[in-house]
Design a protein around this motif. Structure first.
Motif, mmCIF file in Angstrom:
data_model
loop_
_atom_site.group_PDB
_atom_site.id
_atom_site.type_symbol
_atom_site.label_atom_id
_atom_site.label_comp_id
_atom_site.label_asym_id
_atom_site.label_seq_id
_atom_site.Cartn_x
_atom_site.Cartn_y
_atom_site.Cartn_z
ATOM 1 N N SER A 214 0.860 -1.180 0.000
ATOM 2 C CA SER A 214 0.000 0.000 0.000
ATOM 3 C C SER A 214 0.899 1.233 0.000
ATOM 4 O O SER A 214 1.795 1.359 0.854
ATOM 5 C CB SER A 214 -0.910 0.008 1.234
ATOM 6 N N TRP A 215 0.666 2.112 -0.969
ATOM 7 C CA TRP A 215 1.479 3.320 -1.123
ATOM 8 C C TRP A 215 0.659 4.549 -0.731
ATOM 9 O O TRP A 215 -0.446 4.759 -1.224
ATOM 10 C CB TRP A 215 1.922 3.484 -2.571
ATOM 11 N N ASP A 216 1.238 5.363 0.133
ATOM 12 C CA ASP A 216 0.674 6.674 0.478
ATOM 13 C C ASP A 216 1.661 7.709 -0.040
ATOM 14 O O ASP A 216 2.804 7.787 0.436
ATOM 15 C CB ASP A 216 0.509 6.789 1.998
ATOM 16 N N GLY A 220 -2.518 13.350 0.180
ATOM 17 C CA GLY A 220 -3.946 13.204 0.465
ATOM 18 C C GLY A 220 -4.697 12.336 -0.524
ATOM 19 O O GLY A 220 -5.911 12.133 -0.380
ATOM 20 N N SER A 221 -4.019 11.811 -1.521
ATOM 21 C CA SER A 221 -4.678 10.947 -2.510
ATOM 22 C C SER A 221 -4.916 9.564 -1.910
ATOM 23 O O SER A 221 -4.329 9.185 -0.876
ATOM 24 C CB SER A 221 -3.819 10.825 -3.769
ATOM 25 N N ALA A 222 -5.769 8.789 -2.563
ATOM 26 C CA ALA A 222 -6.090 7.441 -2.070
ATOM 27 C C ALA A 222 -4.876 6.520 -2.199
ATOM 28 O O ALA A 222 -4.071 6.661 -3.134
ATOM 29 C CB ALA A 222 -7.264 6.882 -2.872
ATOM 30 N N PRO A 223 -4.720 5.575 -1.280
ATOM 31 C CA PRO A 223 -3.599 4.631 -1.356
ATOM 32 C C PRO A 223 -3.641 3.822 -2.648
ATOM 33 O O PRO A 223 -4.713 3.567 -3.214
ATOM 34 C CB PRO A 223 -3.813 3.732 -0.139
ATOM 35 N N VAL A 241 6.465 9.985 1.357
ATOM 36 C CA VAL A 241 5.927 8.776 0.726
ATOM 37 C C VAL A 241 6.111 7.598 1.681
ATOM 38 O O VAL A 241 7.219 7.380 2.203
ATOM 39 C CB VAL A 241 6.646 8.478 -0.607
ATOM 40 N N THR A 242 5.040 6.863 1.900
ATOM 41 C CA THR A 242 5.088 5.720 2.820
ATOM 42 C C THR A 242 4.676 4.448 2.087
ATOM 43 O O THR A 242 3.593 4.387 1.494
ATOM 44 C CB THR A 242 4.152 5.924 4.019
ATOM 45 N N LEU A 243 5.540 3.452 2.131
ATOM 46 C CA LEU A 243 5.216 2.124 1.586
ATOM 47 C C LEU A 243 4.963 1.180 2.760
ATOM 48 O O LEU A 243 5.820 1.017 3.635
ATOM 49 C CB LEU A 243 6.372 1.585 0.738
#
Length: 264
Positions: A214-216, A220-223, A241-243
Motif C-alpha cells: 500500500s502506497w501513500d 492526500g490521494s487514495a492509497p 511517501v510511505t510504503l
C-alpha cells in the motif's frame, strides 16, 4: 472322404473338451501373493525439507493459520506395493537426535533445535484399507517463530514406524528447517523522476517477504496497491511517501518505509 474325416475329428475334439469341462467344478480365483507393503515419507526424499521463502507458501509447502497462530506444514505417509488392502497404523514422533547430529556435523548452519513444546504433531495415523496415503499436519507455534533471533533457523525431524509394515530406512525421517525471517516483510523502494515531467515519479519496489503493498504518496490521494506504481503529483511541494509491506501473516507483521520527496 477327406471332408467327412475332418468333420469327424472336430466332433471328437469338441466332445473331449465338453467332457473335460463337465467333470470340473467352478473355483474362485485365489488372491495373488502380492509383494510386501513398505512405508515411506515422500518429504524425506530430497534431504532437508527447507522452508526459507514465501514462494513456498501454499498447499504443498506450508500455510498460515492466523486464527490459531500456527504455521501448518503438510506431511504424509505412503505405502508401496501392489496391494493396498488392510489398515496400517503408523506412529509419528519428533526426532531431536537427528537434528542435533546434523547441527553438530555443520549440515544445518545457523540452526537450532525447535523445542518440542512449540510443535503439535499427531502420535499415530492410519492408512485405511484401499488407500496408499495418509496426510497429516505438523503445526508450529507462530508467536514463538516471531521471537527467533535474526538469522537463526529452526529445525526438527519427524520419524515414522509401524508394527504392521516395514519402513523404508532411507525415507523414514523427514528433517524440516524453517527460516522465521520469511514471516517479517522488509519494505524498500527507490524513486526516479521522469525525464520529460519532473512531477511524474516512478517507484521501484525492492521489498522482501511481502505479498501485498500500500502506497501513500503524502498528498492526500487514495492509497495505491500496485507493487511498483508511477505517480504524478499535481503541484510542487515536499511529500512524505510511505510504503506499507504486508507479509504472509497479514497486518500483524506489516512494516513501513518512508521517504521524503521534493517535487519541483
Amino acid at each position: 472322404m477327406v471332408s467327412l474325416l475332418t468333420t469327424t475329428r472336430f466332433m471328437l475334439i469338441g466332445l473331449g473338451f465338453g467332457l473335460l469341462l463337465g467333470s470340473c467344478t467352478y473355483e474362485e480365483i485365489a488372491k495373488a501373493d502380492y509383494p510386501q507393503q513398505i512405508l515411506y515419507m515422500p518429504a524425506a526424499k530430497n534431504g532437508v525439507f527447507a522452508i526459507a521463502s514465501i514462494a513456498t507458501s501454499g498447499a504443498y509447502r506450508f500455510t498460515v493459520d492466523g486464527a490459531n497462530k500456527k504455521i501448518v506444514i503438510p506431511l504424509s505417509v505412503y505405502r508401496g506395493g501392489v496391494s493396498n488392502e488392510g489398515d496400517v497404523a503408523v506412529t509419528v514422533a519428533a526426532n531431536a537426535d537427528t537434528v542435533s547430529r546434523l547441527i553438530s556435523a555443520s549440515a544445518l548452519v545457523g540452526t537450532t533445535l525447535l523445542p518440542a513444546d512449540k510443535v503439535v504433531l499427531p502420535t499415530t495415523v492410519t492408512i485405511g484399507s484401499g488407500s496408499y496415503v495418509i496426510p497429516f499436519d505438523l503445526k508450529i507455534d507462530l508467536d514463538y517463530l516471531r521471537t527467533a533471533p535474526v538469522g537463526q533457523k529452526l529445525a526438527m525431524a519427524v520419524t515414522i514406524a509401524s508394527p504392521q509394515a516395514p519402513v523404508n530406512p532411507t525415507l523414514k525421517t523427514t528433517v524440516i528447517s524453517f527460516d522465521p525471517a520469511i514471516l517479517k516483510p522488509v519494505p524498500n523502494f527507490t524513486s526516479k523522476a521522469d525525464a520529460a515531467s519532473a512531477r511524474k515519479i516512478a517507484f521501484t519496489n525492492a521489498s522482501l517477504n511481502a505479498v501485498s503493498y500500500s502506497w501513500d504518496f503524502g498528498d492526500g490521494s487514495a492509497p495505491v496497491t500496485d507493487a511498483s506504481p508511477t505517480y504524478t503529483y499535481s503541484k510542487a511541494g515536499t511529500y512524505t511517501v510511505t510504503l506499507t509491506a504486508t507479509g504472509i501473516t497479514g497486518s500483524a507483521d506489516a512494516a513501513q518505509k518512508t521517504v521524503t520527496l521534493s517535487i519541483p
